[in-house]
Write an enzyme that holds these catalytic residues in place. Sequence first.
Site, PDB file in Angstrom:
ATOM      1  N   GLY A  91       0.835  -1.207   0.000  1.00  0.00           N
ATOM      2  CA  GLY A  91       0.000   0.000   0.000  1.00  0.00           C
ATOM      3  C   GLY A  91       0.863   1.247   0.000  1.00  0.00           C
ATOM      4  N   LYS A 114       4.523  12.080  -3.360  1.00  0.00           N
ATOM      5  CA  LYS A 114       5.338  10.994  -2.805  1.00  0.00           C
ATOM      6  C   LYS A 114       6.226  11.564  -1.707  1.00  0.00           C
ATOM      7  CE  LYS A 114       8.518   7.343  -4.362  1.00  0.00           C
ATOM      8  NZ  LYS A 114       9.072   6.677  -5.562  1.00  0.00           N
ATOM      9  N   ASP A 126       8.419   6.269   7.967  1.00  0.00           N
ATOM     10  CA  ASP A 126       8.068   7.614   8.430  1.00  0.00           C
ATOM     11  C   ASP A 126       7.176   8.365   7.450  1.00  0.00           C
ATOM     12  OD1 ASP A 126       9.830   8.093   6.389  1.00  0.00           O
ATOM     13  OD2 ASP A 126      11.282   9.224   7.582  1.00  0.00           O
ATOM     14  N   ARG A 177       4.171  13.277  -8.487  1.00  0.00           N
ATOM     15  CA  ARG A 177       4.259  12.296  -9.574  1.00  0.00           C
ATOM     16  C   ARG A 177       2.965  12.315 -10.361  1.00  0.00           C
ATOM     17  NH1 ARG A 177       6.469   6.442  -8.097  1.00  0.00           N
ATOM     18  NH2 ARG A 177       4.539   6.133  -6.946  1.00  0.00           N
ATOM     19  N   ARG A 184      -1.529  -1.160 -10.078  1.00  0.00           N
ATOM     20  CA  ARG A 184      -0.361  -2.032 -10.240  1.00  0.00           C
ATOM     21  C   ARG A 184      -0.809  -3.476 -10.324  1.00  0.00           C
ATOM     22  NH1 ARG A 184       3.368   1.091  -6.737  1.00  0.00           N
ATOM     23  NH2 ARG A 184       2.265   3.040  -6.398  1.00  0.00           N
ATOM     24  N   ASP A 253       4.469  -4.958  -7.253  1.00  0.00           N
ATOM     25  CA  ASP A 253       3.838  -3.682  -6.895  1.00  0.00           C
ATOM     26  C   ASP A 253       4.449  -2.541  -7.702  1.00  0.00           C
ATOM     27  OD1 ASP A 253       6.037  -4.530  -5.069  1.00  0.00           O
ATOM     28  OD2 ASP A 253       5.941  -2.441  -4.457  1.00  0.00           O
ATOM     29  N   ASP A 263       8.297   3.931 -10.204  1.00  0.00           N
ATOM     30  CA  ASP A 263       9.127   3.732  -9.015  1.00  0.00           C
ATOM     31  C   ASP A 263      10.611   3.643  -9.328  1.00  0.00           C
ATOM     32  OD1 ASP A 263       7.966   4.173  -6.689  1.00  0.00           O
ATOM     33  OD2 ASP A 263       7.304   2.130  -6.292  1.00  0.00           O
TER      34      ASP A 263
HETATM   35  P1  AMP Z   1       9.070   1.098  -2.941  1.00  0.00           P
HETATM   36  O1  AMP Z   1      10.335   0.423  -2.582  1.00  0.00           O
HETATM   37  O2  AMP Z   1       9.169   2.578  -3.093  1.00  0.00           O
HETATM   38  O3  AMP Z   1       8.344   0.428  -4.075  1.00  0.00           O
HETATM   39  O4  AMP Z   1       8.144   0.915  -1.645  1.00  0.00           O
HETATM   40  C1  AMP Z   1       7.746  -0.328  -1.153  1.00  0.00           C
HETATM   41  C2  AMP Z   1       6.739  -0.118  -0.067  1.00  0.00           C
HETATM   42  O5  AMP Z   1       7.334   0.555   1.054  1.00  0.00           O
HETATM   43  C3  AMP Z   1       5.560   0.731  -0.449  1.00  0.00           C
HETATM   44  O6  AMP Z   1       4.443   0.243   0.260  1.00  0.00           O
HETATM   45  C4  AMP Z   1       5.968   2.099   0.033  1.00  0.00           C
HETATM   46  O7  AMP Z   1       4.878   2.973   0.198  1.00  0.00           O
HETATM   47  C5  AMP Z   1       6.633   1.752   1.332  1.00  0.00           C
HETATM   48  N1  AMP Z   1       7.599   2.772   1.793  1.00  0.00           N
HETATM   49  C6  AMP Z   1       8.806   3.068   1.259  1.00  0.00           C
HETATM   50  N2  AMP Z   1       9.415   4.050   1.954  1.00  0.00           N
HETATM   51  C7  AMP Z   1       8.588   4.395   2.963  1.00  0.00           C
HETATM   52  C8  AMP Z   1       8.644   5.340   4.033  1.00  0.00           C
HETATM   53  N3  AMP Z   1       9.682   6.146   4.217  1.00  0.00           N
HETATM   54  N4  AMP Z   1       7.575   5.404   4.869  1.00  0.00           N
HETATM   55  C9  AMP Z   1       6.527   4.593   4.718  1.00  0.00           C
HETATM   56  N5  AMP Z   1       6.414   3.677   3.748  1.00  0.00           N
HETATM   57  C10 AMP Z   1       7.421   3.571   2.870  1.00  0.00           C
HETATM   58 MG    MG Z   2       6.836   0.807  -5.138  1.00  0.00          MG
END
Ligand code: AMP
Ligand code: MG
Length: 487
Positions: A91, A114, A126, A177, A184, A253, A263
């Site tokens: 999510g 984002k 965070d 973005r 997805r 995802d 991403d």
């Molecule tokens: P990503 O690696 O950007 O595809 O993110 C994978 C998952 O981790 C997704 O659910 C993101 O929303 C979550 N996520 C990544 N960084 C953070 C963050 N700093 N705080 C909260 N969720 C995060």
């Molecule tokens: Mg992602």
Amino acid sequence: MKKTESEKIKLENSYTQLPEVFYTLQDPTPVTSPEFVIFNAVLAQELGLDAKLIQSEEGAAILAGNQVPDHATPLAQAYAGHQFGHFTMLGDGRAILLGEHITPDDNRRDIQLKGAGRTPYSRGGDGRAALGPMLREYIISEAMHALGVPTTRSLAVVSTGEPTYRETELPGAILTRVAASHLRVGTFQYARKWGTQEDLRALADYAIKRHYPEVWNQENRYVSFLRELIKKQAVLIAKWQLVGFIHGVMNTDNMTISGETIDYGPCAFMDVYSPETVFSSIDVQGRYAYQNQPYIAGWNLARFAEAILPLLDKDQDRAIEIANKEVTSFLDLYNQNWLAGMRGKLGIFNEETEDEKLVEQLLEIMEKEKADYTNTFRGLTFPDRQKDEVFQTDEFANWKEKWEARLQRQDESMEDIHYLMRESNPAVIPRNHKVEEALEAAVAGDNSVMNRLLDVLKNPYAHTNAQEEYGRPPATPDPAYRTYCGT
Ligand code: AMP
Ligand code: MG
């Protein structure tokens, strides 16, 4: 949360028509002092947004999440995904969909922030993002667009005036973005696992209306949907391979239903041609290496087909049969697209069965000679550029003879051939050392290096003198170059 009467961004939100399992209404968390670091005026214009109005203090407040445009209903989307092969609930953990903007040519575009704060899907995170990685996504996504690769776009990066804590303290930022949607493969996996069959059908119908309206009236629209998605991904992944792009985290995802690249975490472009290249610091097994990308895409599409199985046929065995048939077509489709692109890169207009072999022979020489991927094709396009070692080898001389003979077996003139090659072989890609140099300066407060880089990346096929510096590979190639995600 202050609501604004502003006409700056008028947003709809069709996503809220989906069953509630698919999202949580969630406002962004305000930040201390939003300021534009970069703004994409050209994109704003394309979208039909008034660049001047958005670039105001109020615009910055909106894109930082400090103000929500009137009538907007911000939300965080629910989705799941296979991360490095393991299924997990994910999510939007740090992204908030402000809403959907309708462009002057009647396209619906998601406007997402984002790094806009925590959501119910944040897990331990965070909800924030650091300036460097957001600028990185901005640079690479805009470069991909200019290269002709379908991608989400970047409208702005706004600094928050707040620190984010990673291994060290880093300045925080929010990326705006813009995407055809944020649906997805993982959204469908989520629906299958945690939704009802009606939820799954509602999601599929929504996706079809938004991205594949042409299949709506077909006999089995869900089979057609699967087929069209497979086609779109075959086109996309071929384009990645052709420009030497390595996504780095091809988790389910991170694969869109629209066929856009999404991403930009640990992604990078290859300098030296090496099929095993991996850039992600967390991909220790090379799952998402350059040469594996087509197979992983096929694997992800199989997960998609699995997710929509109940929609494909009432009879499960029959549904599996249909899914298998469609999914197994992916690699062939991919290969057709890739070969068509490679023909273009070599100036070949017609088709001969031996073409694939000719391409493979060239790639073998490039790999053996550790040739620069982009500049080898650039050298073929502009023979006066054939200074690199690869061009001095006997193997290349032999190959060149075969290639030249091949170019004779078509009706097009040398001029046509040259034109096709210019259009197919970029002079510049966002090379890692240039991107890093730009980010380092920008994070220290000097945007000039990044702005120059962005300017050059806007016209990768222009082949002008201004590109010279940016076309050069790093003085000392760094085989251990790694990028980090989740920052
Ligand atoms: P990503 O690696 O950007 O595809 O993110 C994978 C998952 O981790 C997704 O659910 C993101 O929303 C979550 N996520 C990544 N960084 C953070 C963050 N700093 N705080 C909260 N969720 C995060
Ligand atoms: Mg992602």
